[in-house]
Design an enzyme around this catalytic site. Structure first.
Site, PDB file in Angstrom:
ATOM      1  N   LYS A 348      -4.432   2.792   7.525  1.00 55.02           N
ATOM      2  CA  LYS A 348      -3.108   2.170   7.475  1.00 55.02           C
ATOM      3  C   LYS A 348      -2.645   1.538   8.786  1.00 55.02           C
ATOM      4  O   LYS A 348      -1.959   0.525   8.782  1.00 55.02           O
ATOM      5  CB  LYS A 348      -2.064   3.224   7.078  1.00 55.02           C
ATOM      6  CG  LYS A 348      -2.016   3.512   5.609  1.00 55.02           C
ATOM      7  CD  LYS A 348      -0.860   4.438   5.333  1.00 55.02           C
ATOM      8  CE  LYS A 348      -0.865   4.878   3.905  1.00 55.02           C
ATOM      9  NZ  LYS A 348       0.211   5.816   3.619  1.00 55.02           N
ATOM     10  N   ASP A 385       5.653   2.498   1.456  1.00 57.39           N
ATOM     11  CA  ASP A 385       5.915   3.942   1.572  1.00 57.39           C
ATOM     12  C   ASP A 385       7.406   4.182   1.784  1.00 57.39           C
ATOM     13  O   ASP A 385       7.967   5.170   1.329  1.00 57.39           O
ATOM     14  CB  ASP A 385       5.137   4.534   2.757  1.00 57.39           C
ATOM     15  CG  ASP A 385       3.662   4.714   2.430  1.00 57.39           C
ATOM     16  OD1 ASP A 385       3.324   4.757   1.236  1.00 57.39           O
ATOM     17  OD2 ASP A 385       2.850   4.808   3.368  1.00 57.39           O
TER      18      ASP A 385
END
Ligand code: ATR
Length: 564
Positions: A348, A385
């Protein structure tokens, strides 16, 4: 003729055409049109060419057994839903007993297309006999009703052309080559293979990287107009080739009967290929989406995303890419016409410098979990997220001035902290390594706190953004007396009830399970990629059911899954 169907051909009509019983079976309405004989137009006396342009079903289910009875019992049980099977004679201790049983099966199941395979040990199978016995057996199973037989190139090279001719007078020949070490020299291999006349050329290699799938896909695209090809990569890294190959023109692919009956490494079950990946609908226009990470095996993203694509009528397929290195992933993404990619652990943060652009919020967070590829091939990064944390909370409380404790200071915690600060919450950070927590607090204008002070403070929400509790019910990031909050939200989604959530419930807190975050962040990804509203309720149902199944099946294996 390509694409023309035979659905109008009735059995009496087929009989009146003067075709053999076997040819009638192949022309049965349940078999869809295809190019079975494309490679042999000049050889009209061969069995395959008489079958004209038939298309076999997309997925062939490989069946083995401890004896012929067991193998055909499995075939029997499968026949209704799987009109295309491969019988692995080489797995039988006494393959010579199989032809009679096969005859009974083919006569009672005329709609099922059957490949007879008796792979020799030297070619990666289990048959220990000489080539003469192998050919004898293949001839017998063809006589018994197998419409196709598999002949390895090693065997073809040692056959007289009259023998191959004779076999092709009885059944369509799938000339096969297996590479159990890697994916290389595919064109060269095909060149060698086409020296032998056959109805299908099947090349199966082993993927040692994601890029090997690209090599297979490009190879199929290059040659699919000239030959009837079957191509795929074995191995865990090659799972995506089964879907990408179908998209690139492979005549069919192989699926396992069940998870514990795989006859080749990396095989996916036929049911998964059809119900999750909808392989029967995959074509050159199908958009490809995926999730990349390491490990990736336990990701629930393919299950929910493919369901969402189906629900919203998007011609797309969502794959799990096992990206052991970022370099391999980037090389693969460049070549696969991927529309959208979810990024998970451990890439990520590392992926950011490789993107063409990111939105300002994602840059601030320093982690990206969603990539969109634009029409000109550029990669744009987003972070969903944040909405995965914020949305479930906003559905329950106002975030302005809410007092929220975030445990952790990694990628997921950063998304939560920046997102909550943006909504006006008072955010407190507690991390194992205090310096990292302090750095995040400085960047996000949040506060840190000491663990010792926990018992003195009450929060509106406590969020676990660490990996503690993942895959077990023994570990919790906080002890019972440290939990003082109205809501406790665990980003860990497997198990569905972590020890933290159990303790929190016992303390009278409301709990929010990680599956909610997982679904919300995935739903946001879906909306970014497709521009359509995500079917959140359906997605949540699928995750809840999958987690319940996992919990039931868990046999001590550690599952790795966090809601990011
Ligand atoms: P992700 O991207 O999923 O957030 P990450 O960036 O590796 O993953 O972050 C993991 C978080 O879990 C970190 O905050 C880590 O704490 P440190 O920063 O101190 O390493 C936290 N974490 C992992 N194992 C932990 C443990 N056993 N106890 C406490 N915190 C832990």
């Amino acid at each position: 003729m390509e694409g023309q169907g035979y659905a109008g051909l009735t059995e009496p009509l087929l009989k009146s055409l003067g075709l053999t019983r076997k040819a009638q079976r192949l022309l049965h309405p349940e078999l869809r049109p295809c190019n079975i004989a494309r490679s042999m137009t000049a050889e009209n006396n061969h069995y395959g060419s008489r079958l004209l342009h038939l298309r076999l079903p997309r997925v062939c289910v490989a069946i083995a057994g401890s004896d012929a009875n067991e193998m055909l019992e499995k075939a029997e049980a499968l026949a209704r839903d799987n009109p295309f099977i491969e019988l692995r004679l080489d797995y039988l201790p006494k393959p010579g007993l199989a032809p009679e049983k096969i005859r009974e099966f083919t006569e009672s199941h005329p709609h099922v297309a059957v490949i007879g395979t008796c792979r020799r040990l030297a070619s990666g199978g289990k048959f220990r006999g000489p080539i003469s016995s192998q050919l004898d057996l293949l001839g017998k199973v063809a006589d018994a009703g197998c419409q196709l037989v598999d002949v390895e190139i090693q065997t073809a090279a040692r056959m007289r052309s009259a023998q191959l001719d004779k076999l092709r007078g009885k059944a369509a020949v799938v000339l096969s080559f297996h590479d159990f070490r890697g994916t290389q020299k595919l064109d060269e291999t095909l060149n060698k293979m086409t020296a032998f006349p056959a109805d299908f050329y099947k090349i199966v290699s082993t993927a040692t990287s994601l890029f090997d799938n690209v090599s297979m896909m490009k190879f199929l695209e290059r040659h699919q107009d000239a030959h009837s090809l079957v191509g795929l990569c074995m191995g865990e890294q090659g799972i995506i080739s089964r879907v990408l190959a179908a998209r690139a023109g492979s005549a069919f692919t192989f699926g396992a009967l069940s998870a514990d009956e795989k006859t080749a490494p990396g095989q996916v079950t036929a049911r998964e290929l059809r119900s999750i990946y909808r392989i029967d609908q995959v074509d050159a226009a199908t958009k490809v989406y995926g999730v990349a990470g390491d490990p990736i095996e336990h990701s629930l993203s393919p299950a929910i995303m493919n369901a969402a694509l189906r629900r919203e009528n998007v011609n797309g397929v969502f794959l799990a890419l096992h990206a052991k290195s970022l370099k391999d992933l980037l090389a693969c993404v460049k070549e696969i016409p991927i529309h959208g990619l979810a990024i998970t652990m451990p890439h990520k943060q590392a992926i950011l410098p490789h993107l063409d652009n990111t939105d300002p919020f994602t840059t601030k967070i320093g982690a990206c979990n969603t990539i969109v590829r634009s029409a000109d091939g550029k990669l744009y990064g987003f972070n969903t997220d944040t909405s995965g944390v914020v949305r479930p909370l906003e559905q329950r409380i106002g975030l302005q001035n809410a007092k929220i404790l975030v445990l952790g200071a990694g990628g997921a915690a950063r998304a939560a902290v920046f997102g909550l600060k943006d909504r006006g919450a008072q955010v407190f950070i507690l991390n194992r390594h205090t310096e990292k927590g302090k750095k995040l607090a400085r960047q996000a204008k949040a506060r840190t706190m000491k663990r010792l002070d926990l018992k003195k403070l009450d929060f509106d929400v406590i969020i676990n953004a660490t990996s503690v509790g993942m895959g077990n019910t023994r570990e919790s990031p906080l002890s019972a007396d440290e939990i003082k909050a109205k809501y406790v939200f665990d980003m860990v989604y497997d198990p569905a009830e972590t020890l933290l959530l159990k303790l929190a419930k016992e303390r009278g807190c409301e709990v929010i399970a990680g599956s909610e975050m997982f679904v919300h962040q995935a739903a946001r990804q879906f909306e970014i990629w497709t521009g359509k509203p995500a079917p959140r309720e359906d997605m949540l149902k699928i995750v809840t059911q999958a987690l319940a199944e996992r919990a039931a099946a868990r046999n001590g294996t550690k599952l790795i899954s966090k809601a990011s």
